[in-house]
Design a protein around this motif. Structure first.
Motif, short mmCIF file in Angstrom:
data_model
loop_
_atom_site.label_atom_id
_atom_site.label_comp_id
_atom_site.label_asym_id
_atom_site.label_seq_id
_atom_site.Cartn_x
_atom_site.Cartn_y
_atom_site.Cartn_z
N TYR A 47 15.00 -0.87 10.47
CA TYR A 47 16.08 -0.07 11.06
C TYR A 47 17.31 0.02 10.15
N LYS A 48 17.11 -0.21 8.87
CA LYS A 48 18.22 -0.04 7.93
C LYS A 48 18.64 1.42 7.89
N GLY A 49 19.94 1.66 7.91
CA GLY A 49 20.45 3.02 7.85
C GLY A 49 20.36 3.78 9.16
N THR A 50 20.08 3.09 10.26
CA THR A 50 19.92 3.76 11.55
C THR A 50 21.23 4.30 12.10
N MET A 51 22.33 3.58 11.85
CA MET A 51 23.61 3.97 12.44
C MET A 51 24.04 5.36 11.98
N THR A 52 23.74 5.71 10.74
CA THR A 52 24.16 7.02 10.22
C THR A 52 23.56 8.17 11.01
N PRO A 53 22.22 8.24 11.19
CA PRO A 53 21.69 9.34 11.99
C PRO A 53 22.09 9.28 13.46
N LEU A 54 22.29 8.06 14.00
CA LEU A 54 22.70 7.98 15.40
C LEU A 54 24.10 8.57 15.59
N VAL A 55 24.98 8.31 14.62
CA VAL A 55 26.34 8.86 14.70
C VAL A 55 26.32 10.37 14.45
N GLY A 56 25.51 10.80 13.48
CA GLY A 56 25.52 12.21 13.10
C GLY A 56 24.64 13.11 13.93
N ILE A 57 23.76 12.52 14.76
CA ILE A 57 22.78 13.34 15.46
C ILE A 57 23.41 14.30 16.47
N GLY A 58 24.54 13.88 17.08
CA GLY A 58 25.19 14.76 18.04
C GLY A 58 25.63 16.06 17.42
N ALA A 59 26.29 15.96 16.25
CA ALA A 59 26.74 17.16 15.55
C ALA A 59 25.55 17.98 15.07
N CYS A 60 24.50 17.30 14.59
CA CYS A 60 23.31 18.01 14.09
C CYS A 60 22.67 18.84 15.20
N VAL A 61 22.43 18.21 16.33
CA VAL A 61 21.75 18.89 17.43
C VAL A 61 22.62 20.00 18.01
N SER A 62 23.92 19.75 18.11
CA SER A 62 24.82 20.77 18.64
C SER A 62 24.79 22.03 17.77
N ILE A 63 24.89 21.84 16.46
CA ILE A 63 24.83 22.98 15.54
C ILE A 63 23.50 23.70 15.67
N GLN A 64 22.42 22.92 15.70
CA GLN A 64 21.09 23.51 15.76
C GLN A 64 20.92 24.37 17.02
N PHE A 65 21.33 23.83 18.18
CA PHE A 65 21.15 24.57 19.42
C PHE A 65 22.03 25.82 19.48
#
Length: 306
Positions: free
Chosen positions: A79-97
């Motif tokens: 789970y190394k590097g997990t915090m980055t996608p967890l923090v950024g996933i909201g912005a990613c999904v919002s833009i995508q939708f």
């Protein structure tokens, strides 16, 4: 159970407006978090296999990578590097939708009333959402990839990684490998939504369904998993190049590759076609549970919000 599809894809069933858009974004974020938590161990193994030295490899294969990672770093190593996608996933999904639904509404307005979107229109809508999404997903994946391959001292976490890269190499350093990331997202999301829609439409026709919400949830999850395979089988070589570029050095003295094309050429010369498919095993194993988890998370959130 309410079908996820009715909320994500069907234009005629969507309720336009900020409230519905907010529900879509929040539910998508929950689905994205589920995806990251389920898929991160697979992704860590994939990236390590993709980026290891070919002359002095650390791992003999997928299972050897799993064993050595667990022995040296414990369960947390996956789970190394997990915090980055967890923090950024909201912005990613919002833009995508937002982009996806906007493109679909535009195409729907161009078609005859009641006509479904064509496969090419769905591909372009999905591809455009992926392209817009790459603005955030590019740096998020760059930081995550660097942390995933780190086995000793170096960066203490995502913030330390971002600060050190930005301090030394500026914004360009944060967006390292962005061109190939954009190409990957364009093709990947295009293939995903086109494959997903084809399966949904085929199932509805065979079962005489007129409403997408009548599709069983297990079918929605199955179609999502299949679409995930359609995406990864068409973009994996690009993903391999992206991983190599995003773990490459920053300066002329430490860089192995000058561009994505240079990386592709050197990979082919040194490793052949197989070089573009290193780590594909954990990636394909990851595709089904990740997509199932994403849709499950999305549906659970939609039920709560509705």
């Amino acid at each position: 159970m309410t079908s996820v599809t009715a909320k994500t894809v069907e234009l005629n069933d969507m309720k336009p407006g900020l409230s519905q858009a907010t529900k879509d974004c929040l539910s998508g974020t929950v689905g994205g978090i589920f995806q990251v938590l389920v898929g991160q161990p697979f992704d860590t193994v994939k990236v390590r296999l993709q980026t290891q030295s070919t002359t002095n490899p650390v791992y003999k294969g997928m299972m050897d990578c799993v064993k050595k990672t667990h022995a040296r770093e414990g369960f947390a190593g996956f789970y190394k590097g997990t915090m980055t996608p967890l923090v950024g996933i909201g912005a990613c999904v919002s833009i995508q939708f937002v982009v996806l639904e906007a493109m679909k509404r535009q195409f729907n307005g161009q078609n005859q009333k009641g006509d479904p979107l064509s496969n090419s229109q769905l591909y372009i809508a999905g591809a455009t959402s992926g392209l817009a999404n790459s603005i955030v997903s590019g740096p998020v994946e760059h930081i995550r990839t660097r942390l995933q391959v780190q086995t000793g001292s170096g960066f203490s976490g995502p913030l330390d990684c971002i600060q050190k890269i930005y301090r030394s190499h500026g914004l360009a350093g944060i967006y390292k490998g962005q061109a190939i990331t954009m190409a990957r997202e364009f093709q990947g999301y295009g293939a995903y939504f086109m494959a997903y829609e084809w399966l949904v439409q085929k199932s509805m026709k065979e079962n005489g369904l007129t409403n997408r919400s009548d599709l069983e949830t297990w079918k929605v999850c199955l179609f999502g998993a299949a679409a995930g395979y359609a995406m990864w089988l068409t973009i994996y070589p690009m993903d391999a190049i992206k991983s190599k570029l995003q773990t490459d050095g920053f300066t002329a003295d430490t860089k192995k590759y000058s561009s994505a094309f240079d990386c592709a050429r050197k990979t082919f010369v040194k490793e052949g076609v197989a070089g573009f498919f290193r780590g594909v095993g954990p990636c394909l194993l990851r595709a089904a549970p990740c997509n199932a988890a994403t849709f499950m998370g999305f549906e659970m959130a939609m039920r709560v919000l509705s």
